[in-house]
Scaffold this active site. Sequence first.
Site, mmCIF file in Angstrom:
data_model
loop_
_atom_site.group_PDB
_atom_site.id
_atom_site.type_symbol
_atom_site.label_atom_id
_atom_site.label_comp_id
_atom_site.label_asym_id
_atom_site.label_seq_id
_atom_site.Cartn_x
_atom_site.Cartn_y
_atom_site.Cartn_z
ATOM 1 N N HIS A 57 -29.409 18.998 41.633
ATOM 2 C CA HIS A 57 -30.761 18.435 41.686
ATOM 3 C C HIS A 57 -31.348 18.286 40.295
ATOM 4 O O HIS A 57 -31.640 19.275 39.620
ATOM 5 C CB HIS A 57 -31.662 19.330 42.540
ATOM 6 C CG HIS A 57 -33.005 18.732 42.839
ATOM 7 N ND1 HIS A 57 -33.173 17.705 43.736
ATOM 8 C CD2 HIS A 57 -34.241 19.005 42.373
ATOM 9 C CE1 HIS A 57 -34.450 17.381 43.816
ATOM 10 N NE2 HIS A 57 -35.128 18.157 42.995
ATOM 11 N N GLN A 62 -37.687 14.263 33.290
ATOM 12 C CA GLN A 62 -38.570 15.401 33.012
ATOM 13 C C GLN A 62 -38.095 16.232 31.817
ATOM 14 O O GLN A 62 -38.854 17.015 31.254
ATOM 15 C CB GLN A 62 -38.755 16.265 34.273
ATOM 16 C CG GLN A 62 -39.573 15.519 35.339
ATOM 17 C CD GLN A 62 -39.685 16.236 36.673
ATOM 18 O OE1 GLN A 62 -39.437 17.440 36.763
ATOM 19 N NE2 GLN A 62 -40.056 15.500 37.710
ATOM 20 N N ARG A 83 -47.949 19.029 38.042
ATOM 21 C CA ARG A 83 -47.561 17.710 38.530
ATOM 22 C C ARG A 83 -48.431 16.622 37.892
ATOM 23 O O ARG A 83 -47.941 15.532 37.589
ATOM 24 C CB ARG A 83 -47.663 17.659 40.058
ATOM 25 C CG ARG A 83 -46.934 16.467 40.637
ATOM 26 C CD ARG A 83 -46.938 16.492 42.137
ATOM 27 N NE ARG A 83 -48.211 16.024 42.674
ATOM 28 C CZ ARG A 83 -48.357 15.519 43.909
ATOM 29 N NH1 ARG A 83 -47.306 15.465 44.724
ATOM 30 N NH2 ARG A 83 -49.515 15.124 44.343
ATOM 31 N N HIS A 208 -38.285 11.776 49.649
ATOM 32 C CA HIS A 208 -38.845 12.707 48.673
ATOM 33 C C HIS A 208 -39.212 14.041 49.296
ATOM 34 O O HIS A 208 -38.859 15.104 48.792
ATOM 35 C CB HIS A 208 -40.057 12.116 47.945
ATOM 36 C CG HIS A 208 -40.579 13.027 46.879
ATOM 37 N ND1 HIS A 208 -41.481 14.036 47.126
ATOM 38 C CD2 HIS A 208 -40.275 13.111 45.563
ATOM 39 C CE1 HIS A 208 -41.714 14.697 45.999
ATOM 40 N NE2 HIS A 208 -41.004 14.160 45.043
ATOM 41 N N GLU A 236 -41.536 23.943 49.196
ATOM 42 C CA GLU A 236 -41.534 24.514 47.852
ATOM 43 C C GLU A 236 -42.822 25.297 47.579
ATOM 44 O O GLU A 236 -42.802 26.313 46.888
ATOM 45 C CB GLU A 236 -41.380 23.382 46.830
ATOM 46 C CG GLU A 236 -41.343 23.859 45.385
ATOM 47 C CD GLU A 236 -41.169 22.717 44.405
ATOM 48 O OE1 GLU A 236 -41.321 21.555 44.818
ATOM 49 O OE2 GLU A 236 -40.883 22.996 43.226
ATOM 50 N N HIS A 270 -35.093 23.377 47.467
ATOM 51 C CA HIS A 270 -36.024 24.512 47.370
ATOM 52 C C HIS A 270 -35.982 25.413 48.607
ATOM 53 O O HIS A 270 -35.530 26.533 48.522
ATOM 54 C CB HIS A 270 -37.469 24.091 47.046
ATOM 55 C CG HIS A 270 -37.593 23.226 45.840
ATOM 56 N ND1 HIS A 270 -37.134 23.633 44.610
ATOM 57 C CD2 HIS A 270 -38.105 21.966 45.662
ATOM 58 C CE1 HIS A 270 -37.356 22.659 43.728
ATOM 59 N NE2 HIS A 270 -37.936 21.647 44.336
ATOM 60 N N ASP A 321 -33.282 20.610 38.169
ATOM 61 C CA ASP A 321 -34.563 20.062 38.597
ATOM 62 C C ASP A 321 -35.403 19.509 37.441
ATOM 63 O O ASP A 321 -35.152 18.407 36.959
ATOM 64 C CB ASP A 321 -35.303 21.161 39.392
ATOM 65 C CG ASP A 321 -36.510 20.632 40.140
ATOM 66 O OD1 ASP A 321 -36.913 19.495 39.886
ATOM 67 O OD2 ASP A 321 -37.064 21.363 40.984
HETATM 68 C C1 NGQ Z 1 -40.678 15.971 41.703
HETATM 69 N N1 NGQ Z 1 -40.624 18.349 41.365
HETATM 70 O O1 NGQ Z 1 -40.501 15.141 42.579
HETATM 71 O O2 NGQ Z 1 -40.386 15.770 40.529
HETATM 72 C C2 NGQ Z 1 -41.267 17.294 42.089
HETATM 73 C C3 NGQ Z 1 -42.745 17.306 41.844
HETATM 74 C C4 NGQ Z 1 -43.738 16.637 44.021
HETATM 75 C C5 NGQ Z 1 -40.560 19.570 41.894
HETATM 76 N N2 NGQ Z 1 -41.018 19.743 43.078
HETATM 77 C C6 NGQ Z 1 -43.498 16.281 42.603
HETATM 78 N N3 NGQ Z 1 -40.036 20.565 41.249
HETATM 79 O O3 NGQ Z 1 -43.057 17.468 44.590
HETATM 80 O O4 NGQ Z 1 -44.646 16.040 44.594
HETATM 81 ZN ZN ZN Z 2 -37.088 17.920 42.676
#
Ligand code: NGQ
Ligand code: ZN
Length: 454
Positions: A57, A62, A83, A208, A236, A270, A321
């Site tokens: 993942h 990022q 975020r 997602h 998560e 997660h 991640d």
């Molecule tokens: C992401 N990352 O999609 O990059 C997510 C944050 C979200 C993590 N969860 C955004 N670690 O989950 O809405």
């Molecule tokens: Zn992720």
Amino acid sequence: MLQRAFFFPHALLPEGWAENVRVDITDGIIAAVTPNQTDGEAETIDGVAVPGLPNLHSHAFQRGMAGLAERRGPANDTFWTWREVMYRFLERLTPDDVEAIAAFAYMEMLEAGFTAVGEFHYLHHDIDGRPYADIAEMAGRIIAASRDAGIGLTLLPTFYAHGGFGGADPLPSQRRFVNEPDRFFKLLARIRDLVGSDSAIRAGIAAHSLRAVTPDELRRVFDAAPEGPIHIHAAEQMKEVEDSVARLGRAPVGWLLENMPLGPRWCIIHATHMTGDETRGLAGCGAVAGLCPITEASLGDGIFNGVAYMAHGGRFGIGTDSNIQIDAAAELRQLEYSQRLKHQVRNALTSVEGESTGRRLFSSALAGGTQALAQNIGGLAPGRRANIVVLDSSQVDMVGRGDAWLDRWLFVAGKSVIRTVLAMGERLVEDGRHVRRERIERRYRNTIARLAAL
Ligand code: NGQ
Ligand code: ZN
């Protein structure tokens, strides 16, 4: 046909540790593994050969903001304030930026023991939210970056439609991610074309999260991929669990277990917050829990139910991640340490007396990650890719042998013991450095300097 042969004094094979191992490779794929040989005309690589780990993942872009969200904001910082920082960072990224950052992250992955990556790819559209002239422009850049670094890629084009449960409108800051189903299927078809028959790349699919897709959309996404891996973020953060209970009547993992045919094709990223029943259900269904221990710690997510999950035979793999730190050993160490802190015990994720924790963590993450990426990787055996990480057993902290090497690597020495890495039989890391580091790093430095100046 390109034939090569390597000779390793020590190697970890599917059946266990072996000595004086000759590995024959044809076009990047292992043709034969033969212990107890002499080096003959094979290239000798000193040290301890182990299979490269899958990184199941990643959000490669990022990597470019690593360390830039460690400053306190006006109120309590949380996952959700992080975020917002992340959304501001990605606002201005061009395809060129994404390619440069991804190549750098993938190069670091190779240097850190990962030889394949699952890219959970949702940054699809242009800065104004409109699709690029080629709808798969960004996916193409991810593919190019993986080729430049030489890492195996499972590309997971991600369906993203909403800003929260109940089909809420996406936020303006999510405009680069969103598609309605038909446009997503066009994107998917184009990505499948780009991947073509390249043997180092495969396409899976992702939704997602239950926040960003409705149950109906999730079923349509699932129907669009009759085979191959399916990844989704779930449970998560507690807010996500509470909203899921309020809107869907179940927490995310429970809802998925009840409403989708979870099984070996699935990777649940997660799965941090689960009840006992959910933990047992996820472990029993054959799916992989995609754990990202360093990111989960960085974002204050919570602690995975690891001891119970393992006791029920659950499968897991690891992912980097957010790519704040790219290091296979550090991910596994963080996973084990989180369980020790939670339960106030040692060697938390092992179950048999005398078992090495390093070996258990390494073997589990290898098997789980291989399943989640669905590639011919995961061990030094005929038919698999020649993805081999060689540890420097002459280093001061590498005394001992066999499983002790894994314990030392994961818990003591860390990635500094990685000396040579082969991906598809190609020597990509020598003396701990990627052979193309200079160029890839220069491009990355220019990119982050440009972004900082904007
Ligand atoms: C992401 N990352 O999609 O990059 C997510 C944050 C979200 C993590 N969860 C955004 N670690 O989950 O809405
Ligand atoms: Zn992720």
